[in-house]
Design a protein around this motif. Structure first.
Motif, PDB file in Angstrom:
ATOM      1  N   LYS A   1       2.157   1.338  15.184  1.00 14.99           N
ATOM      2  CA  LYS A   1       2.164   0.155  14.318  1.00 14.99           C
ATOM      3  C   LYS A   1       1.190  -0.911  14.803  1.00 14.99           C
ATOM      4  O   LYS A   1       0.434  -1.469  14.004  1.00 14.99           O
TER       5      LYS A   1
ATOM      6  N   ASP B   1       2.954   1.070   6.270  1.00 13.92           N
ATOM      7  CA  ASP B   1       3.936   0.158   6.852  1.00 13.92           C
ATOM      8  C   ASP B   1       5.359   0.516   6.433  1.00 13.92           C
ATOM      9  O   ASP B   1       6.297   0.336   7.219  1.00 13.92           O
TER      10      ASP B   1
ATOM     11  N   ILE C   1       6.567   3.418   8.616  1.00 11.46           N
ATOM     12  CA  ILE C   1       6.876   2.944   9.964  1.00 11.46           C
ATOM     13  C   ILE C   1       8.192   2.182   9.976  1.00 11.46           C
ATOM     14  O   ILE C   1       9.026   2.369  10.869  1.00 11.46           O
TER      15      ILE C   1
END
Length: 89
Positions: free
Chosen positions: A53, A2, A5
């Motif tokens: 994502k 995460d 991203i």
């Protein structure tokens, strides 16, 4: 994952802002055309990262359409510039 991203989205958003500034303040029409092509490419990257994502592959179809539209727009602008650009008839 995460974090990567998020960093990618932030950097591409910054690049998108800088490309928009070049579109608005570009010293010549060819500079603006190149900036618009860059703008489309960055949007494709953002959509691709977002597709990764949320793990939805249909966003990649949208990215392909955006890339195709950007490419065709660049070809159209190049042809316009090749024929002499805007005229004052």
């Amino acid at each position: 994952m995460d974090t990567v991203i998020l960093i990618s989205q932030v950097l591409m958003s910054l690049a998108l802002i800088l490309a928009f500034v070049r579109v608005v303040r570009g010293p010549s029409l060819p500079d603006r055309v190149v900036a618009l092509e860059l703008f489309a490419s960055i949007v494709v990257g953002l959509v691709g990262v977002y597709a990764i994502k949320v793990d939805v592959s249909s966003f990649l179809d949208a990215a392909i359409v955006i890339a195709l539209m950007g490419f065709l727009a660049a070809i159209g602008f190049a042809r316009f510039l090749e024929r002499g650009g805007p005229r004052d008839d």
